[in-house]
Design a protein around this motif. Structure first.
Motif, PDB file in Angstrom:
ATOM      1  N   LYS A  96       0.812  -1.216   0.000  1.00 38.52           N
ATOM      2  CA  LYS A  96       0.000   0.000   0.000  1.00 38.52           C
ATOM      3  C   LYS A  96       0.849   1.271   0.000  1.00 38.52           C
ATOM      4  CE  LYS A  96      -3.959  -2.173   2.283  1.00 38.52           C
ATOM      5  NZ  LYS A  96      -4.823  -2.207   3.494  1.00 38.52           N
ATOM      6  N   GLY A  97       2.175   1.075  -0.117  1.00 41.32           N
ATOM      7  CA  GLY A  97       3.058   2.231  -0.231  1.00 41.32           C
ATOM      8  C   GLY A  97       3.705   2.694   1.051  1.00 41.32           C
ATOM      9  N   GLU A  98       3.485   1.979   2.142  1.00 38.83           N
ATOM     10  CA  GLU A  98       4.128   2.355   3.405  1.00 38.83           C
ATOM     11  C   GLU A  98       5.626   2.042   3.332  1.00 38.83           C
ATOM     12  OE1 GLU A  98       2.670   4.055   5.557  1.00 38.83           O
ATOM     13  OE2 GLU A  98       0.540   3.693   5.185  1.00 38.83           O
ATOM     14  N   ASP A  99       6.427   2.907   3.916  1.00 40.21           N
ATOM     15  CA  ASP A  99       7.885   2.768   3.834  1.00 40.21           C
ATOM     16  C   ASP A  99       8.408   2.140   5.124  1.00 40.21           C
ATOM     17  OD1 ASP A  99      10.005   3.003   2.178  1.00 40.21           O
ATOM     18  OD2 ASP A  99      10.310   5.154   2.442  1.00 40.21           O
ATOM     19  N   LEU A 100       8.505   0.816   5.136  1.00 42.62           N
ATOM     20  CA  LEU A 100       8.978   0.077   6.300  1.00 42.62           C
ATOM     21  C   LEU A 100      10.306  -0.600   5.990  1.00 42.62           C
ATOM     22  CD1 LEU A 100       5.595  -1.659   7.220  1.00 42.62           C
ATOM     23  CD2 LEU A 100       6.564   0.367   8.313  1.00 42.62           C
ATOM     24  N   LEU A 101      11.100  -0.823   7.019  1.00 45.06           N
ATOM     25  CA  LEU A 101      12.398  -1.469   6.840  1.00 45.06           C
ATOM     26  C   LEU A 101      12.669  -2.408   8.005  1.00 45.06           C
ATOM     27  CD1 LEU A 101      15.004  -1.453   5.019  1.00 45.06           C
ATOM     28  CD2 LEU A 101      15.954   0.172   6.681  1.00 45.06           C
ATOM     29  N   ALA A 102      13.035  -3.656   7.695  1.00 46.35           N
ATOM     30  CA  ALA A 102      13.425  -4.626   8.727  1.00 46.35           C
ATOM     31  C   ALA A 102      14.921  -4.505   8.977  1.00 46.35           C
ATOM     32  CB  ALA A 102      13.067  -6.034   8.279  1.00 46.35           C
ATOM     33  N   ILE A 103      15.310  -4.463  10.240  1.00 48.47           N
ATOM     34  CA  ILE A 103      16.722  -4.264  10.569  1.00 48.47           C
ATOM     35  C   ILE A 103      17.329  -5.442  11.328  1.00 48.47           C
ATOM     36  CG2 ILE A 103      16.540  -1.757  10.549  1.00 48.47           C
ATOM     37  CD1 ILE A 103      16.342  -1.806  13.607  1.00 48.47           C
ATOM     38  N   GLN A 104      16.529  -6.474  11.613  1.00 48.95           N
ATOM     39  CA  GLN A 104      17.017  -7.618  12.382  1.00 48.95           C
ATOM     40  C   GLN A 104      15.969  -8.723  12.338  1.00 48.95           C
ATOM     41  OE1 GLN A 104      17.752  -6.554  16.508  1.00 48.95           O
ATOM     42  NE2 GLN A 104      19.620  -7.762  16.562  1.00 48.95           N
ATOM     43  N   SER A 105      16.414  -9.976  12.379  1.00 44.57           N
ATOM     44  CA  SER A 105      15.482 -11.106  12.444  1.00 44.57           C
ATOM     45  C   SER A 105      15.821 -11.940  13.663  1.00 44.57           C
ATOM     46  CB  SER A 105      15.577 -11.963  11.178  1.00 44.57           C
ATOM     47  OG  SER A 105      14.691 -13.058  11.247  1.00 44.57           O
ATOM     48  N   LEU A 106      14.856 -12.105  14.553  1.00 44.47           N
ATOM     49  CA  LEU A 106      15.121 -12.852  15.780  1.00 44.47           C
ATOM     50  C   LEU A 106      15.336 -14.336  15.507  1.00 44.47           C
ATOM     51  CD1 LEU A 106      12.670 -11.233  18.349  1.00 44.47           C
ATOM     52  CD2 LEU A 106      15.070 -10.763  17.956  1.00 44.47           C
ATOM     53  N   ASN A 107      14.790 -14.827  14.410  1.00 42.19           N
ATOM     54  CA  ASN A 107      14.928 -16.249  14.071  1.00 42.19           C
ATOM     55  C   ASN A 107      15.421 -16.388  12.637  1.00 42.19           C
ATOM     56  OD1 ASN A 107      11.951 -16.029  15.638  1.00 42.19           O
ATOM     57  ND2 ASN A 107      13.484 -17.294  16.610  1.00 42.19           N
ATOM     58  N   SER A 108      16.301 -17.355  12.413  1.00 44.39           N
ATOM     59  CA  SER A 108      16.833 -17.610  11.067  1.00 44.39           C
ATOM     60  C   SER A 108      16.104 -18.762  10.397  1.00 44.39           C
ATOM     61  CB  SER A 108      18.332 -17.932  11.154  1.00 44.39           C
ATOM     62  OG  SER A 108      18.542 -19.088  11.946  1.00 44.39           O
ATOM     63  N   ALA A 109      15.035 -19.254  11.030  1.00 42.45           N
ATOM     64  CA  ALA A 109      14.248 -20.366  10.484  1.00 42.45           C
ATOM     65  C   ALA A 109      12.822 -20.245  10.999  1.00 42.45           C
ATOM     66  CB  ALA A 109      14.843 -21.711  10.896  1.00 42.45           C
ATOM     67  N   LEU A 110      11.896 -20.877  10.290  1.00 35.62           N
ATOM     68  CA  LEU A 110      10.505 -20.904  10.723  1.00 35.62           C
ATOM     69  C   LEU A 110      10.402 -21.762  11.980  1.00 35.62           C
ATOM     70  CD1 LEU A 110       7.602 -20.037   9.981  1.00 35.62           C
ATOM     71  CD2 LEU A 110       7.399 -22.179   8.699  1.00 35.62           C
ATOM     72  N   THR A 111       9.736 -21.269  13.000  1.00 36.43           N
ATOM     73  CA  THR A 111       9.716 -21.955  14.293  1.00 36.43           C
ATOM     74  C   THR A 111       8.455 -22.779  14.538  1.00 36.43           C
ATOM     75  OG1 THR A 111       8.755 -20.017  15.398  1.00 36.43           O
ATOM     76  CG2 THR A 111      11.168 -20.168  15.327  1.00 36.43           C
ATOM     77  N   TYR A 112       7.519 -22.803  13.577  1.00 35.67           N
ATOM     78  CA  TYR A 112       6.283 -23.549  13.790  1.00 35.67           C
ATOM     79  C   TYR A 112       6.540 -25.051  13.961  1.00 35.67           C
ATOM     80  CZ  TYR A 112       3.225 -19.626  12.552  1.00 35.67           C
ATOM     81  OH  TYR A 112       2.550 -18.432  12.537  1.00 35.67           O
ATOM     82  N   GLN A 113       5.760 -25.631  14.865  1.00 34.67           N
ATOM     83  CA  GLN A 113       5.739 -27.083  15.057  1.00 34.67           C
ATOM     84  C   GLN A 113       4.310 -27.571  14.833  1.00 34.67           C
ATOM     85  OE1 GLN A 113       7.175 -27.166  19.117  1.00 34.67           O
ATOM     86  NE2 GLN A 113       9.257 -27.658  18.465  1.00 34.67           N
ATOM     87  N   ILE A 114       4.187 -28.744  14.237  1.00 35.50           N
ATOM     88  CA  ILE A 114       2.869 -29.348  14.031  1.00 35.50           C
ATOM     89  C   ILE A 114       2.766 -30.527  14.987  1.00 35.50           C
ATOM     90  CG2 ILE A 114       1.291 -30.438  12.408  1.00 35.50           C
ATOM     91  CD1 ILE A 114       2.787 -28.931  10.173  1.00 35.50           C
ATOM     92  N   THR A 115       1.885 -30.390  15.956  1.00 32.43           N
ATOM     93  CA  THR A 115       1.672 -31.419  16.970  1.00 32.43           C
ATOM     94  C   THR A 115       0.408 -32.200  16.614  1.00 32.43           C
ATOM     95  OG1 THR A 115       2.681 -29.996  18.647  1.00 32.43           O
ATOM     96  CG2 THR A 115       1.321 -31.825  19.437  1.00 32.43           C
ATOM     97  N   LEU A 116       0.511 -33.528  16.639  1.00 25.22           N
ATOM     98  CA  LEU A 116      -0.647 -34.375  16.334  1.00 25.22           C
ATOM     99  C   LEU A 116      -1.034 -35.189  17.560  1.00 25.22           C
ATOM    100  CD1 LEU A 116       0.324 -35.709  12.766  1.00 25.22           C
ATOM    101  CD2 LEU A 116      -1.164 -33.779  13.342  1.00 25.22           C
ATOM    102  N   SER A 117      -2.322 -35.375  17.747  1.00 30.75           N
ATOM    103  CA  SER A 117      -2.808 -36.123  18.908  1.00 30.75           C
ATOM    104  C   SER A 117      -2.393 -37.590  18.811  1.00 30.75           C
ATOM    105  CB  SER A 117      -4.333 -36.034  19.002  1.00 30.75           C
ATOM    106  OG  SER A 117      -4.938 -36.745  17.919  1.00 30.75           O
TER     107      SER A 117
END
Length: 353
Positions: A107-128
């Motif tokens: 939409k034209g907003e001027d944002l900038l990322a300056i750091q990433s707390l994680n270098s990988a996706l942290t999601y886990q899939i838990t199954l019953s």
């Protein structure tokens, strides 16, 4: 007469000095190493997340205080609230998944990322336990079989169509499993997902730690898939620190201090998981510190360096969102070349030898 003129001149000087003070930051009586008044900053996050632990640790271990910063966190409301807070100026920095950035950038907003707390996706899939038995699958099965077991599953997620939903469907598609066979149900919070598995309402849940370990401790389910096992997700920007470019440019030194404090938080969390867990236990009411520690150990490899990023990691975050644009709402590809929507320059300057 002379005294009156002198008083008038002094009053003018006071007013001029006051007018020249910084307008984007507020100060408090607390002081950092420099002896100057501390700058008060607000960070906004979509929810309380253990993948954001280095930020919490940086606060609790005094790394922000040493930089002369009094940090406050506003938590909750999801990605939409994160963006609203940053764009309105209520918060100076956001800590959230890259998806939160893409829509406002479009939409034209001027944002900038300056750091990433994680270098990988942290999601886990838990199954019953019941669903694993039904599908004849376990955490020891091959990744192909574990992903295949998601066919026809009903899975709890914080919000239908959220990042967990999208990245899971993309994972299925990469392994030749029809993502349309997956049904997701809104179950916000770890407790509701675990309860849903226990009651048979859902077959599993998608969440970052510590939900999976909590389910295992109650013998309700198992962490069957760590999404970072997929190479694409093993190199991915996640929980990025970003702000308006204008703010970063006008408050360069403060932004360097933020990066330095969080970077030290990452290093401390990586090297001292027990102490880190104990220091942030109050952030996760009701969760045993042993589970927090074990979760932080599991996240250790995602707390890489001081939060440096690369273009491939940004592409890996963006591509699934665009692929499933009807669900994610992200339809336009952003230029992921360095220094366009992200940069390592603040980290390089903050930690230069």
């Amino acid at each position: 007469m002379f005294k009156n003129k002198l008083a008038f001149v002094l009053l003018c000087l006071v007013l001029i000095v006051s007018a020249c003070g910084p307008s984007d930051e507020t100060t408090t009586e607390n002081k950092g190493n420099s002896g100057e008044k501390a700058v008060k900053l607000t960070f906004t996050e979509p929810a309380r997340l253990l993948s954001v632990a280095p930020l919490y640790v940086a606060i609790e271990q005094g790394f922000f205080e040493k930089e002369g910063i009094e940090a406050e966190i506003v938590s909750g409301g999801g990605g939409a609230q994160v963006i609203a807070s940053v764009l309105s100026g209520e918060a100076q920095f956001a800590v959230s998944g890259p998806r939160s950035m893409f829509t406002p950038l479009d939409k034209g907003e001027d944002l900038l990322a300056i750091q990433s707390l994680n270098s990988a996706l942290t999601y886990q899939i838990t199954l019953s336990k019941q669903y694993q038995k039904k599908k004849n699958v376990s955490k020891d099965s091959s990744l192909e079989d574990r992903v295949a077991s998601l066919k026809g599953a009903t899975i709890g997620t914080n919000l239908v169509g959220d990042s967990g939903d999208v990245y899971t469907r993309h994972l299925m598609q990469m392994h030749g499993v029809d993502p349309n066979t997956l049904k997701t149900v809104k179950l916000a919070g770890d407790g509701s997902k675990i309860g849903g598995m226990q009651e048979g309402i859902v077959d599993g849940g998608i969440a970052s730690p510590p939900m999976g370990l909590q389910a295992e401790s109650k013998d309700i389910g198992d962490i069957v898939i760590n999404t970072s096992e997929e190479p694409m997700y093993g190199n991915m920007v996640w929980e990025a620190v970003f702000a308006k470019k204008e703010y970063l440019e006008e408050n360069h030194e403060t932004s360097l201090k933020v990066v330095r404090a969080i970077g030290k938080g990452m290093e401390f969390t990586r090297n001292n998981p027990r102490e880190a867990a104990e220091s942030i236990e109050s952030y996760f009411d009701g969760i045993d510190v042993d589970i927090l520690e074990e979760s932080l150990i599991g996240l250790k490899n995602t707390f890489k360096g001081y939060g440096e990023m690369n273009q491939e990691a940004w592409d890996n975050a963006q591509d699934p969102l665009v692929e499933f644009g009807k669900i994610s709402g992200v339809s336009t590809k952003q230029d992921t070349t360095e220094d366009v929507i992200w940069t390592n320059s603040y980290i390089e300057e903050a930690f230069k030898k």
